[in-house]
Design a protein around this motif. Structure first.
Motif, PDB file in Angstrom:
ATOM      1  N   TYR A   1      16.257  -3.208  -2.779  1.00 36.30           N
ATOM      2  CA  TYR A   1      15.398  -2.776  -3.860  1.00 36.30           C
ATOM      3  C   TYR A   1      15.198  -1.280  -3.771  1.00 36.30           C
ATOM      4  CZ  TYR A   1      11.677  -2.516  -7.152  1.00 36.30           C
ATOM      5  OH  TYR A   1      10.928  -2.179  -8.245  1.00 36.30           O
ATOM      6  N   ASN A   2      15.583  -0.616  -4.804  1.00 37.98           N
ATOM      7  CA  ASN A   2      15.528   0.829  -4.815  1.00 37.98           C
ATOM      8  C   ASN A   2      14.127   1.292  -5.203  1.00 37.98           C
ATOM      9  OD1 ASN A   2      15.900   3.487  -5.158  1.00 37.98           O
ATOM     10  ND2 ASN A   2      17.522   3.333  -6.712  1.00 37.98           N
ATOM     11  N   MET A   3      13.399   1.854  -4.223  1.00 44.00           N
ATOM     12  CA  MET A   3      12.011   2.232  -4.475  1.00 44.00           C
ATOM     13  C   MET A   3      11.872   3.237  -5.608  1.00 44.00           C
ATOM     14  SD  MET A   3       9.502   0.756  -3.194  1.00 44.00           S
ATOM     15  CE  MET A   3       8.125   1.901  -3.356  1.00 44.00           C
ATOM     16  N   THR A   4      12.876   4.116  -5.735  1.00 41.82           N
ATOM     17  CA  THR A   4      12.731   5.144  -6.767  1.00 41.82           C
ATOM     18  C   THR A   4      12.710   4.520  -8.157  1.00 41.82           C
ATOM     19  OG1 THR A   4      15.099   5.410  -6.772  1.00 41.82           O
ATOM     20  CG2 THR A   4      13.830   6.989  -5.447  1.00 41.82           C
ATOM     21  N   SER A   5      13.314   3.327  -8.265  1.00 40.38           N
ATOM     22  CA  SER A   5      13.323   2.722  -9.583  1.00 40.38           C
ATOM     23  C   SER A   5      11.955   2.144  -9.925  1.00 40.38           C
ATOM     24  CB  SER A   5      14.397   1.640  -9.674  1.00 40.38           C
ATOM     25  OG  SER A   5      13.979   0.522  -8.936  1.00 40.38           O
ATOM     26  N   MET A   6      11.114   1.966  -8.896  1.00 39.00           N
ATOM     27  CA  MET A   6       9.782   1.485  -9.202  1.00 39.00           C
ATOM     28  C   MET A   6       8.917   2.679  -9.598  1.00 39.00           C
ATOM     29  SD  MET A   6       6.906  -0.341  -7.000  1.00 39.00           S
ATOM     30  CE  MET A   6       7.768  -1.703  -6.271  1.00 39.00           C
ATOM     31  N   ASP A   7       8.503   2.639 -10.786  1.00 37.54           N
ATOM     32  CA  ASP A   7       7.732   3.730 -11.327  1.00 37.54           C
ATOM     33  C   ASP A   7       6.483   3.979 -10.474  1.00 37.54           C
ATOM     34  OD1 ASP A   7       6.681   4.272 -14.750  1.00 37.54           O
ATOM     35  OD2 ASP A   7       6.699   5.578 -13.006  1.00 37.54           O
ATOM     36  N   PHE A   8       6.272   5.208 -10.068  1.00 35.02           N
ATOM     37  CA  PHE A   8       5.098   5.519  -9.256  1.00 35.02           C
ATOM     38  C   PHE A   8       3.822   5.224 -10.037  1.00 35.02           C
ATOM     39  CE2 PHE A   8       1.769   8.534  -7.967  1.00 35.02           C
ATOM     40  CZ  PHE A   8       1.585   8.092  -6.673  1.00 35.02           C
ATOM     41  N   GLU A   9       3.900   5.539 -11.322  1.00 31.77           N
ATOM     42  CA  GLU A   9       2.724   5.331 -12.166  1.00 31.77           C
ATOM     43  C   GLU A   9       2.364   3.843 -12.236  1.00 31.77           C
ATOM     44  OE1 GLU A   9       1.828   7.750 -15.998  1.00 31.77           O
ATOM     45  OE2 GLU A   9       2.791   5.886 -16.554  1.00 31.77           O
ATOM     46  N   LEU A  10       3.411   3.031 -12.330  1.00 27.14           N
ATOM     47  CA  LEU A  10       3.189   1.591 -12.410  1.00 27.14           C
ATOM     48  C   LEU A  10       2.547   1.077 -11.120  1.00 27.14           C
ATOM     49  CD1 LEU A  10       3.592  -0.980 -14.048  1.00 27.14           C
ATOM     50  CD2 LEU A  10       5.865  -1.186 -13.087  1.00 27.14           C
ATOM     51  N   LEU A  11       3.023   1.639 -10.007  1.00 26.22           N
ATOM     52  CA  LEU A  11       2.481   1.237  -8.715  1.00 26.22           C
ATOM     53  C   LEU A  11       0.995   1.584  -8.638  1.00 26.22           C
ATOM     54  CD1 LEU A  11       3.788  -0.079  -6.263  1.00 26.22           C
ATOM     55  CD2 LEU A  11       3.918   2.169  -5.214  1.00 26.22           C
ATOM     56  N   THR A  12       0.668   2.768  -9.182  1.00 25.77           N
ATOM     57  CA  THR A  12      -0.738   3.175  -9.204  1.00 25.77           C
ATOM     58  C   THR A  12      -1.560   2.187 -10.022  1.00 25.77           C
ATOM     59  OG1 THR A  12       0.166   5.393  -9.319  1.00 25.77           O
ATOM     60  CG2 THR A  12      -2.221   5.192  -9.573  1.00 25.77           C
ATOM     61  N   LYS A  13      -0.997   1.763 -11.140  1.00 23.43           N
ATOM     62  CA  LYS A  13      -1.717   0.808 -11.987  1.00 23.43           C
ATOM     63  C   LYS A  13      -1.971  -0.488 -11.244  1.00 23.43           C
ATOM     64  CE  LYS A  13       0.003   2.056 -16.568  1.00 23.43           C
ATOM     65  NZ  LYS A  13       0.826   1.561 -17.675  1.00 23.43           N
ATOM     66  N   TYR A  14      -0.928  -0.971 -10.566  1.00 23.81           N
ATOM     67  CA  TYR A  14      -1.084  -2.217  -9.817  1.00 23.81           C
ATOM     68  C   TYR A  14      -2.128  -2.050  -8.718  1.00 23.81           C
ATOM     69  CZ  TYR A  14       3.116  -4.192 -11.957  1.00 23.81           C
ATOM     70  OH  TYR A  14       4.032  -4.687 -12.828  1.00 23.81           O
ATOM     71  N   ALA A  15      -2.073  -0.882  -8.055  1.00 24.31           N
ATOM     72  CA  ALA A  15      -3.027  -0.636  -6.972  1.00 24.31           C
ATOM     73  C   ALA A  15      -4.453  -0.654  -7.527  1.00 24.31           C
ATOM     74  CB  ALA A  15      -2.723   0.699  -6.305  1.00 24.31           C
ATOM     75  N   LEU A  16      -4.609  -0.091  -8.700  1.00 23.42           N
ATOM     76  CA  LEU A  16      -5.933  -0.060  -9.330  1.00 23.42           C
ATOM     77  C   LEU A  16      -6.390  -1.487  -9.662  1.00 23.42           C
ATOM     78  CD1 LEU A  16      -7.982   2.044 -10.261  1.00 23.42           C
ATOM     79  CD2 LEU A  16      -6.916   2.004 -12.503  1.00 23.42           C
ATOM     80  N   ASN A  17      -5.474  -2.276 -10.228  1.00 19.91           N
ATOM     81  CA  ASN A  17      -5.805  -3.677 -10.515  1.00 19.91           C
ATOM     82  C   ASN A  17      -6.186  -4.407  -9.225  1.00 19.91           C
ATOM     83  OD1 ASN A  17      -4.977  -3.083 -13.088  1.00 19.91           O
ATOM     84  ND2 ASN A  17      -3.001  -4.106 -12.915  1.00 19.91           N
ATOM     85  N   GLY A  18      -5.440  -4.089  -8.144  1.00 21.03           N
ATOM     86  CA  GLY A  18      -5.710  -4.707  -6.845  1.00 21.03           C
ATOM     87  C   GLY A  18      -7.072  -4.298  -6.313  1.00 21.03           C
ATOM     88  N   LEU A  19      -7.411  -3.032  -6.534  1.00 21.73           N
ATOM     89  CA  LEU A  19      -8.698  -2.513  -6.066  1.00 21.73           C
ATOM     90  C   LEU A  19      -9.848  -3.235  -6.779  1.00 21.73           C
ATOM     91  CD1 LEU A  19     -10.000  -0.267  -4.308  1.00 21.73           C
ATOM     92  CD2 LEU A  19      -9.975   1.194  -6.331  1.00 21.73           C
ATOM     93  N   ILE A  20      -9.684  -3.441  -8.087  1.00 17.89           N
ATOM     94  CA  ILE A  20     -10.737  -4.105  -8.866  1.00 17.89           C
ATOM     95  C   ILE A  20     -10.892  -5.559  -8.402  1.00 17.89           C
ATOM     96  CG2 ILE A  20     -11.405  -4.890 -11.180  1.00 17.89           C
ATOM     97  CD1 ILE A  20      -9.659  -2.435 -12.193  1.00 17.89           C
ATOM     98  N   GLN A  21      -9.766  -6.263  -8.340  1.00 16.67           N
ATOM     99  CA  GLN A  21      -9.808  -7.675  -7.961  1.00 16.67           C
ATOM    100  C   GLN A  21     -10.256  -7.806  -6.499  1.00 16.67           C
ATOM    101  OE1 GLN A  21      -9.351  -9.240 -10.650  1.00 16.67           O
ATOM    102  NE2 GLN A  21      -9.619 -11.326  -9.908  1.00 16.67           N
ATOM    103  N   GLY A  22      -9.758  -6.902  -5.643  1.00 18.69           N
ATOM    104  CA  GLY A  22     -10.123  -6.921  -4.223  1.00 18.69           C
ATOM    105  C   GLY A  22     -11.616  -6.698  -4.031  1.00 18.69           C
TER     106      GLY A  22
END
Lengths: 387, 319
Positions: free
Chosen positions: B19-40
């Motif tokens: 899995y090529n990390m660069t293909s994972m959008d950094f912005e998208l990762l931030t969004k997921y992290a934010l969702n994780g922070l809220i749910q967490g």
């Protein structure tokens, strides 16, 4: 009581409770040979399965009112061949297990020959094998999963398959030049059927994100689809409640792509269209048209208002619901209260004009091609015909 | 069910090779992290209360999620059904929750507080079923969505967060700090810790055990109620949500180590992040959100059976 005795008692109670929870919901007992159809005391009992609890009760309960209005009208005019019509309601809960035991109850305990329902495709698909084996007609006024077409000879519906709904929406998506559509689908036979047939009819690529029943957090699904740069987003839930949460979170996430709605979402006037009218403006979906020119259409609307003090919701579901009972009445009057004879009669129904439109059954017990979803659009907070 | 997944993600056999990390959008990762922070944050709040009760009474209160719902439904009744302003509705919601908590505690847990914790566990299962059905009777089996107009803050062009979600994060952080300070610095907090450590000795020293148990229950239900109200305001409310709350908070507590306050918080956040970040991987379908979280739980318990912050196995077994 000694501590150890208390412990034993507690363990015992837990085991008993656990075992009692294992009641045979999947039992499928063939009805005994000597069982007679329920026509005792000059009454004809017809079974009904609707989602009367859970989120799907938001269309199950109005359906119950509509059936009672239709029943009252039939009985007022002399019942069915002089016998009073009675409805035996069972809660299918929009769940496979519940619907299965509901169908068994109606067939084995109430001895019905015809069951109206289920409403959710999960209910109808769960009940179909039992009804088929017992030669009881299962007549659904709301289930639209394409799988119901093949569910059996005794299984009918006067609501078109989702192939029609998804076909209309896919045609629209193609006409708009969408290349990539994201779908948020609830894991239920109805919504999965919609997603599958949309994927088949749509010319571009599809990303389908599924979610389990009762989910409340769709943020990551929404982010994933938004990041995939979809040209449009197809909101495909089983209940208005999930539609509302998805739309709320889409709005909060600032997603600004064209929205496509399944017929649950576009029918959810009170839950989705009115509260989020700004956000859902321009969304497109497909609904089954109803026959506003029919003499009884306004009667139904007035009777519903008089009974519940509310406007009738989901007209595209409630119209076939209303027709169903009259179709069954006509069938019983023609051939008597017998599942097999009613089944044979229903296949001969052609061009019957009702509140929902003109109904002819095809060889699978589905409405024929003249009875289809039409494209709708949300304009100024109202659902109108899309040009 | 993707028709056109980007071909570079898959090898020739159709399996994912790398899995090529660069293909994972950094912005998208931030969004997921934010969702994780809220749910967490929600899970952490719930887990804190559950962990606290375990510390004092040595049982997992499996009706914990229903306590959260009682607070949330009381709030909903005042705010939405009666149309009262937000803050008084929250406060009254908590007051109702406290009253119910005390009543239930004296009716159910107190008479058997010295019994084997197993009895308490069974009682809590029964209580959870009872409360869920009570809510079903009163509020019907349907979702309640508070269609409020929460202010939306745009962090970047595509990343946004609502005011309610910020409040969720802040309340969770405040709860953690508040609880830690309370347990370490106040007299009652120290007494709770003493009871957790050894109830018999504490009783001999003259600490009123009953009062300590009541206070523990109240703090636990306050944390649960706060989480419940915030979920009601941000997502939705349904009588069936209790089991979801209990399972998630129980998992968080086990993950972090039973009875440990920082463990419960960490467990909650790990669960929240895991649910939201792993589905970013293109080969993980989003409907496996819950499965991914529990998979992590299994892995952690395999490596460290007592949880991340848990004591020695013998110590837990001793209680």
């Amino acid at each position: 009581m000694k501590k150890s005795n208390l412990l034993k008692l507690a363990i015992g109670l837990t085991i008993i409770t656990g075992l009692s929870a294992c009641a045979p919901v999947f039992e499928d007992v063939e009805k005994p040979e000597d069982s007679q159809p329920q026509v005792k005391n000059e009454k004809i009992v017809v079974g009904v399965i609707l989602p009367l609890s859970g989120n799907a009760a938001s269309y199950g309960t109005p359906s119950q009112y509509v059936l009672e209005i239709a029943k009252a009208k039939i009985n007022e005019k002399g019942g069915i061949g002089g016998k009073q019509l009675e409805l035996a309601f069972e809660d299918g809960g929009c769940e496979t297990e519940k619907a299965n035991s509901a169908v068994n109850n109606l067939i084995n305990l109430k001895k019905v020959q015809v069951i109206v329902g289920g409403f959710c495709s999960s209910e109808t698909l769960a009940g179909a094998p039992v009804a088929e084996r017992n030669k009881v007609v299962l007549f659904s006024p709301g289930s639209s999963s394409p799988k119901i077409t093949e569910a059996g000879d005794y299984i009918f519906r006067n609501y078109p398959s989702d192939n029609a709904q998804s076909g209309a929406i896919a045609e629209y998506a193609n006409s708009q030049g969408f290349k990539n559509v994201g779908i948020i689908t609830e894991e239920q036979p109805y919504s999965e059927g919609v997603a599958d047939s949309f994927t088949k009819s749509f010319g571009g690529s599809v990303i389908n994100e599924k979610y389990p029943v009762d989910s409340t957090d769709f943020k990551s699904q929404i982010d994933k689809l938004a990041a995939a740069k979809v040209d449009a987003l197809f909101v495909n839930p089983q209940t208005p409640a999930s539609a509302a949460i998805i739309v709320k979170q889409l709005k909060e996430k600032g997603v600004k792509v064209p929205l496509l709605f399944n017929d649950v979402a576009i029918g959810a006037i009170n839950e989705v269209i009115t509260p989020f009218s700004d956000y859902v403006e321009g969304a497109v979906g497909a609904e089954v048209p109803y026959n506003k020119d029919h003499a009884e259409f306004n009667e139904l609307i007035t009777a519903y208002k008089a009974r519940t003090n509310e406007d009738i919701p989901y007209l595209s579901y409630m119209s076939p619901m209303y027709d169903t009972l009259f179709i069954i009445k006509e069938a019983i009057e023609k051939v008597g209260y017998d599942g097999t004879k009613i089944k044979d009669y229903l296949y001969t129904v052609q061009g019957r004009v009702g509140v929902a439109g003109t109904l002819s059954f095809d060889e699978n017990g589905d409405p024929d091609k003249s009875y289809r979803h039409a494209l709708k659009k949300i304009v100024d907070g109202k659902v109108v015909d899309a040009k | 069910m993707r028709k056109n997944d980007p071909p570079h993600l898959y090898g020739e056999g159709g399996f994912l090779l790398c899995y090529n990390m660069t293909s994972m959008d950094f912005e998208l990762l931030t969004k997921y992290a934010l969702n994780g922070l809220i749910q967490g944050s929600i899970y952490a709040m719930l887990a804190l209360g559950l962990s606290l009760i375990y510390g004092v009474l040595r049982f997992a209160n499996l009706a914990h999620g229903e306590y959260a719902l009682i607070g949330a439904y009381a709030f909903y009744t005042f705010h939405v059904i009666l149309g009262w302003p937000l803050i008084p509705s929250i406060l009254l919601g908590i007051v109702v929750l406290f009253a119910v908590t005390i009543a239930l505690q004296y009716l159910t847990f107190m008479p058997v507080k010295n019994a084997h914790p197993f009895i308490l566990l069974v009682i809590s299962i029964a209580l959870g079923i009872f409360l869920k059905n009570l809510l079903l009777i009163i509020f019907q089996a349907r979702s309640r969505l508070i269609t409020n107009e929460s202010v939306i803050y745009q962090i970047t062009e595509s990343i946004s967060i609502t005011q309610t979600q910020i409040i969720i994060i802040l309340v969770a952080i405040a709860s953690m700090i508040g609880l830690t300070v309370f347990l370490k610095k106040t007299k009652i907090g120290k007494a709770i810790r003493a009871v957790s450590d050894n109830r018999e000795v504490t009783a001999v020293l003259g600490i009123p055990i009953n009062r300590i148990i009541t206070v523990t229950f109240l703090i636990s239900s306050l944390l649960a109620g706060a989480a419940g109200i915030l979920v009601a305001y941000d997502q939705n409310l349904h009588p069936n949500l209790g089991a979801f709350f209990t399972i998630k908070s129980f998992a968080a507590v086990i993950l972090g180590g039973i009875g440990s306050v920082p463990g419960a918080v960490l467990g909650g956040y790990i669960l929240g992040f895991a649910e939201n970040i792993f589905i970013a991987l293109p080969f993980v379908e989003t409907n496996y959100k819950d499965a991914v979280a529990f998979f992590i739980l299994i892995i952690v318990l395999y490596i460290k059976p007592t949880g991340l912050f848990g004591g020695k196995t013998e110590e837990i077994a001793r209680h």
